[in-house]
Design a protein around this motif. Sequence first.
Motif, PDB file in Angstrom:
ATOM      1  N   ARG A 274      -0.803  -1.548  -6.481  1.00 21.58           N
ATOM      2  CA  ARG A 274       0.422  -2.353  -6.611  1.00 21.58           C
ATOM      3  C   ARG A 274       0.992  -2.706  -5.247  1.00 21.58           C
ATOM      4  NH1 ARG A 274       1.307   1.374 -10.807  1.00 21.58           N
ATOM      5  NH2 ARG A 274       2.709   2.627  -9.513  1.00 21.58           N
ATOM      6  N   ILE A 275       0.851  -1.807  -4.288  1.00 24.18           N
ATOM      7  CA  ILE A 275       1.308  -2.106  -2.926  1.00 24.18           C
ATOM      8  C   ILE A 275       0.495  -3.258  -2.347  1.00 24.18           C
ATOM      9  CG2 ILE A 275       1.382  -1.199  -0.568  1.00 24.18           C
ATOM     10  CD1 ILE A 275       2.112   1.536  -1.796  1.00 24.18           C
ATOM     11  N   VAL A 276      -0.810  -3.204  -2.503  1.00 22.11           N
ATOM     12  CA  VAL A 276      -1.673  -4.278  -2.011  1.00 22.11           C
ATOM     13  C   VAL A 276      -1.304  -5.607  -2.673  1.00 22.11           C
ATOM     14  CG1 VAL A 276      -4.037  -5.144  -1.994  1.00 22.11           C
ATOM     15  CG2 VAL A 276      -3.587  -2.759  -1.402  1.00 22.11           C
ATOM     16  N   ALA A 277      -0.980  -5.558  -3.958  1.00 20.61           N
ATOM     17  CA  ALA A 277      -0.662  -6.775  -4.705  1.00 20.61           C
ATOM     18  C   ALA A 277       0.756  -7.277  -4.470  1.00 20.61           C
ATOM     19  CB  ALA A 277      -0.871  -6.522  -6.194  1.00 20.61           C
ATOM     20  N   THR A 335       2.594   1.942   3.443  1.00 19.78           N
ATOM     21  CA  THR A 335       2.874   0.561   3.081  1.00 19.78           C
ATOM     22  C   THR A 335       1.557  -0.212   3.157  1.00 19.78           C
ATOM     23  OG1 THR A 335       3.267  -0.273   5.320  1.00 19.78           O
ATOM     24  CG2 THR A 335       5.125   0.826   4.221  1.00 19.78           C
ATOM     25  N   VAL A 336       1.609  -1.482   2.862  1.00 21.90           N
ATOM     26  CA  VAL A 336       0.400  -2.297   2.932  1.00 21.90           C
ATOM     27  C   VAL A 336      -0.160  -2.340   4.351  1.00 21.90           C
ATOM     28  CG1 VAL A 336       1.579  -4.499   3.369  1.00 21.90           C
ATOM     29  CG2 VAL A 336      -0.614  -4.480   2.133  1.00 21.90           C
ATOM     30  N   GLY A 347      -9.941   9.776   3.656  1.00 19.68           N
ATOM     31  CA  GLY A 347     -10.891   9.931   2.566  1.00 19.68           C
ATOM     32  C   GLY A 347     -10.246  10.233   1.231  1.00 19.68           C
ATOM     33  N   PHE A 348      -8.927  10.076   1.137  1.00 21.60           N
ATOM     34  CA  PHE A 348      -8.229  10.329  -0.121  1.00 21.60           C
ATOM     35  C   PHE A 348      -8.678   9.313  -1.167  1.00 21.60           C
ATOM     36  CE2 PHE A 348      -4.261  10.369  -2.761  1.00 21.60           C
ATOM     37  CZ  PHE A 348      -4.271  11.704  -3.082  1.00 21.60           C
ATOM     38  N   TYR A 349      -8.738   8.042  -0.761  1.00 16.32           N
ATOM     39  CA  TYR A 349      -9.358   6.980  -1.550  1.00 16.32           C
ATOM     40  C   TYR A 349     -10.179   6.109  -0.610  1.00 16.32           C
ATOM     41  CZ  TYR A 349      -6.436   7.989  -5.633  1.00 16.32           C
ATOM     42  OH  TYR A 349      -5.847   8.589  -6.711  1.00 16.32           O
ATOM     43  N   THR A 350     -11.195   5.473  -1.140  1.00 14.99           N
ATOM     44  CA  THR A 350     -11.995   4.549  -0.348  1.00 14.99           C
ATOM     45  C   THR A 350     -11.489   3.124  -0.560  1.00 14.99           C
ATOM     46  OG1 THR A 350     -13.604   4.125  -2.113  1.00 14.99           O
ATOM     47  CG2 THR A 350     -13.998   6.047  -0.686  1.00 14.99           C
ATOM     48  N   VAL A 351     -11.936   2.232   0.319  1.00 16.22           N
ATOM     49  CA  VAL A 351     -11.623   0.819   0.136  1.00 16.22           C
ATOM     50  C   VAL A 351     -12.137   0.335  -1.216  1.00 16.22           C
ATOM     51  CG1 VAL A 351     -12.127  -1.509   0.982  1.00 16.22           C
ATOM     52  CG2 VAL A 351     -11.533   0.306   2.600  1.00 16.22           C
ATOM     53  N   GLU A 352     -13.321   0.801  -1.601  1.00 15.53           N
ATOM     54  CA  GLU A 352     -13.901   0.396  -2.884  1.00 15.53           C
ATOM     55  C   GLU A 352     -13.049   0.863  -4.058  1.00 15.53           C
ATOM     56  OE1 GLU A 352     -16.620  -0.018   0.256  1.00 15.53           O
ATOM     57  OE2 GLU A 352     -15.597   1.834  -0.386  1.00 15.53           O
ATOM     58  N   ASP A 353     -12.438   2.046  -3.929  1.00 15.18           N
ATOM     59  CA  ASP A 353     -11.542   2.531  -4.987  1.00 15.18           C
ATOM     60  C   ASP A 353     -10.360   1.593  -5.168  1.00 15.18           C
ATOM     61  OD1 ASP A 353     -13.030   4.869  -5.458  1.00 15.18           O
ATOM     62  OD2 ASP A 353     -11.920   5.993  -3.927  1.00 15.18           O
ATOM     63  N   ILE A 354      -9.774   1.188  -4.039  1.00 15.90           N
ATOM     64  CA  ILE A 354      -8.552   0.385  -4.073  1.00 15.90           C
ATOM     65  C   ILE A 354      -8.854  -1.077  -4.380  1.00 15.90           C
ATOM     66  CG2 ILE A 354      -6.572  -0.394  -2.703  1.00 15.90           C
ATOM     67  CD1 ILE A 354      -6.919   2.238  -1.053  1.00 15.90           C
ATOM     68  N   ALA A 362      -6.238  -9.836  -2.771  1.00 17.96           N
ATOM     69  CA  ALA A 362      -5.051  -9.262  -2.128  1.00 17.96           C
ATOM     70  C   ALA A 362      -5.461  -8.344  -0.987  1.00 17.96           C
ATOM     71  CB  ALA A 362      -4.221  -8.483  -3.153  1.00 17.96           C
ATOM     72  N   CYS A 363      -6.527  -7.593  -1.156  1.00 17.75           N
ATOM     73  CA  CYS A 363      -7.027  -6.723  -0.092  1.00 17.75           C
ATOM     74  C   CYS A 363      -7.465  -7.554   1.113  1.00 17.75           C
ATOM     75  CB  CYS A 363      -8.178  -5.867  -0.583  1.00 17.75           C
ATOM     76  SG  CYS A 363      -7.691  -4.446  -1.590  1.00 17.75           S
TER      77      CYS A 363
END
Length: 369
Positions: A274-277, A335-336, A347-354, A362-363
């Motif tokens: 949602r932050i990215v969007a 933030t974004v 490594g909490f989340y990957t780019v692919e996850d997000i 949006a990314c």
Amino acid sequence: MRRYKRFAAMAATSVVLSVALAACGEAGGGDDEGDGGGEGGGGSESGTIGLLLPEDRTTRYEAFDRPFIEDKIAELCPDCDVQYQNAGEDVNTQKQQFDAMLTQGVDVIILDAVESTSTSAWVEEAAAEGVQVVAYDRLAEGPIEAYVSYDNFRVGELQGETLLAALGDEAEGANVVMINGSPTDPNAAMFKEGAHSVIDQSANVVFEQDVDGWQAPIAGEDMTDAIEALGDDGFDAVYVGNDGMAAAVITSLESAGISVPVGGQDAELAGLQRIVAGQQAFTIYKALQQEAETTAEIAVALLRGEDIASLAPDSADSPTDSGIPSRLFDPVAVTVDNIMDTVVADGFYTVEDICTAEYADACAAAGIG
């Protein structure tokens, strides 16, 4: 209907992590603080460690806290047994689980309390039976041996600071709605206190509600009530206790055609998306691996009768005890602009996850990838 500006460019309010996650450096203090902890000796000792988590509605507990703790205990003490239970946000259920662990003869209990005020008698009973209790994430009452969490007042401060930063030049005199966490969670009270300490200096809280059990549907209903009470131009931003509730709040706002900065907490994947969007202004990232692994190290050290001073160098006070050996980590506002430098770098989340197909454009626009 008043037309709101898109989120203002965020000021750099995030605190730089002083340590990284285990995958990138620190394993919850294991490398540079674990000399007095569980890794120091006797990997062959065995025992039973109980793990009691408060609820499974929030993503973090089953997806992160539990496996991080269990895996670290297995690494430090291969012959140790971990007994796990989740209370589903029911204090009576957690009491039954706690009692069952005492009956079954556990040696140490890691307790993330549903309701901290209820735990004093439990912990006293455990102490009488020689069972040591480590408070995890939430400060349980009673004679606990140690406490591991984040600086929860600072979490609230960061939420307030980042929300005002999202308003930019409109922060002074702004009207803010606050949808707080559960009144039975001691952390929620500290988040709220910290947020007020910042927001009240320059903005006005025009509607505020606590949400029992951190229930997202109730948070959405509270947001609808705020819109009805204040009108669609009666507020400029919304503080929300966590990302799960923020999702419901944003749905209510979008249904009313309102776009204002909304902040959350926990760095949930959906919150980051949602932050990215552009739907959510920020979240608060608490690196769960270092919190969980430090707790596991302390539990194993207590099981072995080892000193925990290097693992718990801080101090905390509860309503029933003072000077509790603690480890309080620093939170980070996300933030974004700093997703790549925080949750992705750790490594909490990957780019692919997000950046799934829905969020790919949006990314790309945000330079995430």
